[in-house]
Scaffold this active site. Sequence first.
Site, short mmCIF file in Angstrom:
data_model
loop_
_atom_site.label_atom_id
_atom_site.label_comp_id
_atom_site.label_asym_id
_atom_site.label_seq_id
_atom_site.Cartn_x
_atom_site.Cartn_y
_atom_site.Cartn_z
N LYS A 2 15.70 109.27 11.00
CA LYS A 2 14.88 108.23 10.62
C LYS A 2 14.70 108.13 9.15
CE LYS A 2 10.81 105.18 11.93
NZ LYS A 2 9.31 105.41 12.93
N SER A 4 6.32 104.43 17.98
CA SER A 4 7.57 104.09 17.62
C SER A 4 8.69 105.10 18.17
CB SER A 4 7.72 104.07 16.11
OG SER A 4 6.80 103.08 15.55
N SER A 25 9.19 101.38 15.79
CA SER A 25 9.92 101.40 14.30
C SER A 25 11.05 102.28 14.35
CB SER A 25 9.07 101.57 13.14
OG SER A 25 8.65 103.02 13.36
#
Length: 821
Positions: A413, A514, A490
Amino acid sequence: MIVLQPGSGPVRGAQYLPSGPGTVRWGRLPCASDEPVLRVAPGTEVTIDTVSHEGLLDDQGSDPVSYFGGHGVPRAEVLDDAVEIVRELRRDPAHDGPHVVTGPVHVEGAEPGDLLSVTLLEALPRVPYGVVSNRHGRGALPGEMPAGPDNVSVLVRAVPRADADQAAAGTAAGLVGLLPLVDGGEPVVEVPLRPFLGIMGVAVAGDVPPHSVPPGPHGGNIDISLLQVGSTLHLPVQVPGALAYVGDPHFAQGDGEVALTAWEASLRVTVRFDVVPRERALAEFGELAGPLGETVEHLVPTGMDPDLDEALRRCVRQAVALLGARYGMTPHLAYAYLSAATDFRVSQVVDLVTGVHATIRKDDFARVARRGPGSVVGSASGPAAGPVFRVEGSPLVAPTGRGPLDGLGVAVKDLFDVAGHRVGAGVPAWLDAAAPADRHAPAVADLLAAGAHVVGIAHTDELAYSVAGANPHHGTPPNPAAPWAVPGGSSSGPASAVASGAADVGLATDTAGSVRVPASYQGLWGLRTTHDAVDRTGLVPLAPSFDTVGWITRDAGTLLAVASAVLAGAAPATAPPPAAGPDDDPSVTLAWSPALLAHVEPTTRAAFTALLARWAALPGVRVRALADDALPDPADAFAAFRTVQAAEAWRSHGSFVDAHADALGTAVARRFAAARRVTPDEEAAARAEADRVARAVRAVLADAVLVLPTTPGPAPRRATPEVEEVRVPTLELTCLAALAGAPALSVPVLVVTVPEAGPAPVGVSLVGRPGDDLALVRLGARLDSRAATTGASNPRNLAATTPPYAANASRTTTSEHRGAS
């Protein structure tokens, strides 16, 4: 430094290939009729000794002991394999080149039309010296240099850097070359060590071994100094098995290599050989006419020709074609981009065939959807999906060790530090202001040390302040399990990479959900770890009281392997054994809240209650409903969570938001505007309520595992009001684990039908006591496998979760053998 004689010193690779009369070619390169000296499977790391030709040649006396001794080098520092090569092999100076190459290596499965990717993982100096030569009237200034009739060779010593630490001793980072200003003077001019291989190549077809000097489509003597440790050279395979080789080691080289040679010196290198099948190669790079380099930051197309101007033209053509194949860029726009933004560099002008290479910055295309594996461009059922990765490579970062995660590819990420790369945090203005990280975040380093490699840095929602998965700057990554729907965020990029088969593991974060939300929406396994169980150093924060590291995978076995490797036995002694049989399963109580189900859409609620009934019938499993007052009202819990999260988010990023008024999209900007208004009294009251919720959740977890739908339903359709409408109901479910600092596992066990769309996955979350992370994954695997045998639908069987390219992606099979579920 230690002299690395054959068979002595460190060997990183799984295989070791020494250099000697039986394993090298001198003056000629391998061809199809040559027998390999080693056979390896794709992905194998091989440590290879290379020998510089300096000191071995006829005009230097063909006696390395005498030649180097004349320059003050003791016999112990002269390589034994260099002595043996001169003694036992012969070359014809009139017809053969000077170079010594080690190989060839047969790479299983490589066929003409494929690409062989050679990644340089390590380059250790074998000796503390090297030679720079200007001989035979060659170089960029023939007739001018050398000034007299004699050849000129300069021996350059490599000495320890004054500022080097002990860990760098003997490595390129710990050494520097020194030259005097005049013959016999004090060495005062520094030459930094930037080791690389001047020759990397594959065998040519036929039975005529090519001369070692001119480079060509086979690679060979390309002399591109940019291809240092961490870089990859992609070579068009010309014969079965590729028959790869390496040689012409350098300590350093300036672009152009103007004197004839650079700082030529022997290296021990570790390389990895990977095969890129033709279909994937075409999608990633187009039809290559010759070698293509790739570094952390650049794509490096090449052009070669005896005429330097034509070499430049060939390089430009190759660059235009590459941008078209990889990104869909039309030729005239690619030509304009190259003219405005790309440097074309002279690789060398001394190898009969001159070379030019371009440096195309990958970050310039961060907003562009890739055409190859790892992205989906467009969908018949919705708006075009955006890209998954901001930066990717083959691999982007190699493993630093060997262990239980060998062969697994990780999508990181874009919040974690990856050495040599900037962090973008989903916001172009953030990326623009960032400097490359000087080291990996511990969460990244742990995976690399256990044998995993990084395939790319994957997109995130802006500053991780969303669970939708949409990003107004980069687009919305695809959801392969439900192509019409958002991917969830996210951690949208890592989840999409895993679901599409472009990665085995998504390294992600979970503040409010997330990890769990994208796992639920895409039919994946997702673990939010116990708060503070994994070091968050090198991670862009959002709300530190709730921020955690987590992982997303396609199967429970891979998730358990990752969690075990990183958490290092953090599971308590009460954890059930990994392979408990049907009659010896430890008993477990699953607690569910009827009050929470009021926030779940009807189809998902029905599927969830049916699943509970099946689980209740399993041996050793007790399912009980909680009283309505066992947990605080979900709306109150979320209100407290949202206020504390907002206050911490503003402390983390308020100054950036103030300084970049137009940097954020509407939804996230609105959240920061609300965060700005949180008062200290509001935050204090919210923290008190958050503590009350945490105590209530932990009381339930004292003797049970809390079970609930991960999300209120399947993923909402992209670009519809439903995306924001489901945000609050989703966070009312996911915030409970965050408030309690507890681990939560989303298990892909439900499938529901979306009207006018089709089947879509929904995860079920198991929330355990803090510290019970590994036990939770084992329990999820046990329940998932038992549910499957009693008729529960499994979203991994959905056709939508296996897009056409996933079946051909080399990484899709790497985790299947690990599956414990």
